[in-house]
Design a protein around this motif. Structure first.
Motif, PDB file in Angstrom:
ATOM      1  N   MET A 235      14.886   4.940  -4.401  1.00  0.00           N
ATOM      2  CA  MET A 235      13.926   4.129  -3.664  1.00  0.00           C
ATOM      3  C   MET A 235      12.673   3.850  -4.472  1.00  0.00           C
ATOM      4  O   MET A 235      12.032   2.812  -4.285  1.00  0.00           O
ATOM      5  N   ASN A 236      12.316   4.734  -5.386  1.00  0.00           N
ATOM      6  CA  ASN A 236      11.208   4.418  -6.276  1.00  0.00           C
ATOM      7  C   ASN A 236      11.552   3.183  -7.102  1.00  0.00           C
ATOM      8  O   ASN A 236      10.730   2.268  -7.254  1.00  0.00           O
TER       9      ASN A 236
ATOM     10  N   ALA B  18      10.516  -4.424  -6.142  1.00  0.00           N
ATOM     11  CA  ALA B  18       9.881  -5.272  -5.122  1.00  0.00           C
ATOM     12  C   ALA B  18       8.486  -5.689  -5.562  1.00  0.00           C
ATOM     13  O   ALA B  18       8.089  -6.853  -5.402  1.00  0.00           O
ATOM     14  N   ILE B  19       7.746  -4.752  -6.145  1.00  0.00           N
ATOM     15  CA  ILE B  19       6.383  -5.042  -6.605  1.00  0.00           C
ATOM     16  C   ILE B  19       6.402  -6.017  -7.768  1.00  0.00           C
ATOM     17  O   ILE B  19       5.650  -7.015  -7.789  1.00  0.00           O
TER      18      ILE B  19
ATOM     19  N   GLU C 142       3.798  -2.342  -0.333  1.00  0.00           N
ATOM     20  CA  GLU C 142       4.911  -1.899  -1.185  1.00  0.00           C
ATOM     21  C   GLU C 142       4.406  -0.893  -2.222  1.00  0.00           C
ATOM     22  O   GLU C 142       5.089   0.097  -2.529  1.00  0.00           O
ATOM     23  N   ALA C 143       3.221  -1.122  -2.747  1.00  0.00           N
ATOM     24  CA  ALA C 143       2.661  -0.201  -3.736  1.00  0.00           C
ATOM     25  C   ALA C 143       2.353   1.151  -3.106  1.00  0.00           C
ATOM     26  O   ALA C 143       2.545   2.197  -3.738  1.00  0.00           O
ATOM     27  N   GLN C 144       1.871   1.146  -1.873  1.00  0.00           N
ATOM     28  CA  GLN C 144       1.671   2.423  -1.175  1.00  0.00           C
ATOM     29  C   GLN C 144       3.018   3.120  -0.929  1.00  0.00           C
ATOM     30  O   GLN C 144       3.126   4.343  -1.096  1.00  0.00           O
TER      31      GLN C 144
ATOM     32  N   ALA D 134       4.088   6.863  -2.268  1.00  0.00           N
ATOM     33  CA  ALA D 134       4.565   7.916  -1.371  1.00  0.00           C
ATOM     34  C   ALA D 134       5.945   8.401  -1.793  1.00  0.00           C
ATOM     35  O   ALA D 134       6.216   9.607  -1.813  1.00  0.00           O
ATOM     36  N   VAL D 135       6.833   7.464  -2.158  1.00  0.00           N
ATOM     37  CA  VAL D 135       8.196   7.850  -2.541  1.00  0.00           C
ATOM     38  C   VAL D 135       8.192   8.623  -3.851  1.00  0.00           C
ATOM     39  O   VAL D 135       8.739   9.729  -3.953  1.00  0.00           O
ATOM     40  N   ASN D 136       7.581   8.064  -4.877  1.00  0.00           N
ATOM     41  CA  ASN D 136       7.640   8.690  -6.203  1.00  0.00           C
ATOM     42  C   ASN D 136       6.907  10.031  -6.228  1.00  0.00           C
ATOM     43  O   ASN D 136       7.294  10.943  -6.967  1.00  0.00           O
TER      44      ASN D 136
END
Length: 401
Positions: A44-45, A51-52, A78-80, A84-86
């Protein structure tokens, strides 16, 4: 029960910004978490990074100030999400441990997609690529044991086998032979579009990761191995991105990106074993549902088409991280000696392939073979984990027989 994201409303965009406390996620425990939880995080990262980057490229080609502002609002969210994911990845893990997890993603994600892909040409592209990622995992496992004196088993937990695939030195091809034929956007199964975006994004993130982490090592052998495999990841991104039909409009591509994010967050939410991580997948899915509706509005306005014309009527069966040992062993038995020629595949070394090998190696030993030789000298033999009988190419150590 089928899930159609076009019929679901998510969190309104003006309520999606998170504060620092909410972004301060607790990382997973590398010694106790499900290895596939870490794989889902890495995947997902890569999806969020794509996407970014795509949104930035669209904004750079768009003269409309209102659209650029809307893209900027969504892109900030998307950047947030990416942060959060990474940031779920644990800081106590070494770069090499994370690298081995990246290659576990490449192996089991690509193998699953290859198994599920309905288009024979696209299926072959994924089958070809996964045998190379399989060997990257094996080379990094040897390096890991040399430098950190631990087995890759501690990272992959027996879910993915660690042993030779198509030898890494043979992955270096003339760049023109890395370009595949694209799917036809007017005829292809909507699932094929999701597969292509997913694998392209994951490989792109791996390429970026190696480009940035490789020179942080002090050990010369590690620096050289990251450099070599980093160049191969460039080939893989070319291989996979060329599968996407370039005739898709910007708005069609934007909708496909957002739909794919919904698909993956929904898939991972359905199978996640860690409650805290599952809550993040669920939250992000509800954010992406709104992003998808905003993208659909842009497509209607600028393409004059309904998104339902290009999307699946409901999300496909969930994308699943699971062992693919038998499938990969069969691919090794059937396709190990393939290379590419133009947009197709052949079993014989050809003039362009041999010229590229000579230009790159020039009589020198490739770093990926240096790792095996150094491991043999320091520890004895080479590192491979076998859990299901004999490897069909157990004596393959690199080079073409």
């Amino acid at each position: 029960m089928s899930f159609n994201p076009l019929e679901q409303r998510g969190i309104p965009l003006d309520r999606q910004v998170r504060n620092w406390r909410e972004l301060n996620v607790t990382p997973v425990d590398p010694d106790h978490c499900d290895p596939y939880t870490r794989c889902r995080i890495i995947t997902m990262n890569g999806i969020e990074v794509e996407a970014i980057l795509f949104s930035h490229q669209l904004a750079r080609h768009c003269p409309d100030m209102e659209i650029k502002q809307q893209l900027a609002r969504t892109r900030y969210i998307e950047a947030q999400q990416q942060k959060a994911v990474n940031w779920l990845l644990p800081g106590v893990s070494s770069v090499l441990e994370t690298t081995i997890a990246y290659e576990q993603v490449a192996v089991d994600l690509t193998a699953w997609v290859a198994r599920m892909e309905p288009d024979p040409y696209l299926k072959q592209a994924y089958q070809f690529g996964v045998l190379e990622d399989f060997d990257h995992l094996y080379r990094y496992a040897n390096l890991y044991e040399m430098i950190e004196h631990r087995k890759a088993e501690s990272v992959v937990d027996g879910l993915t086998e660690v042993m030779p695939g198509r030898p890494t030195p043979l992955h270096h091809r003339d760049p023109v032979d890395n370009v595949r034929e694209p799917y036809d956007r007017t005829k292809t199964d909507p699932l094929s579009k999701l597969h292509a975006l997913t694998i392209m994004s994951a490989e792109q993130q791996t390429m970026n990761f190696y480009m940035n982490t490789g020179p942080t090592y002090m050990e010369p052998i590690a620096r050289r191995l990251y450099q070599e495999i980093g160049l191969i990841e460039e080939e893989h991104v070319t291989h996979y991105e060329s599968l996407v039909d370039p005739g898709e409009t910007w708005w069609e591509q934007l909708v496909n990106h957002e739909y794919n994010e919904c698909y993956l967050y929904h898939s991972f939410m359905e199978q996640e074993s860690d409650p805290k991580v599952k809550a993040i997948w669920e939250l992000h899915l509800n954010m992406e549902l709104e992003h998808l509706h905003l993208a659909c509005d842009l497509m209607r306005r600028h393409d004059g088409r309904e998104p339902a014309e290009i999307l699946a009527p409901a999300l496909p069966n969930v994308l699943t991280f699971e062992p693919n040992k038998g499938y990969l062993r069969q691919l090794i038995a059937d396709q190990l000696d393939l290379t590419t020629l133009g947009a197709g595949y052949v079993r014989e070394a050809h003039e362009r392939f041999e010229a590229m090998q000579e230009a790159l190696n020039g009589g020198a030993t490739p770093p990926s073979d240096e790792v095996l030789a150094e491991h043999d000298k320091l520890i004895g033999g080479d590192h491979r984990l076998q859990t299901e009988g004999e490897h069909p190419v157990a004596d393959l150590r690199g080079g073409r027989s």
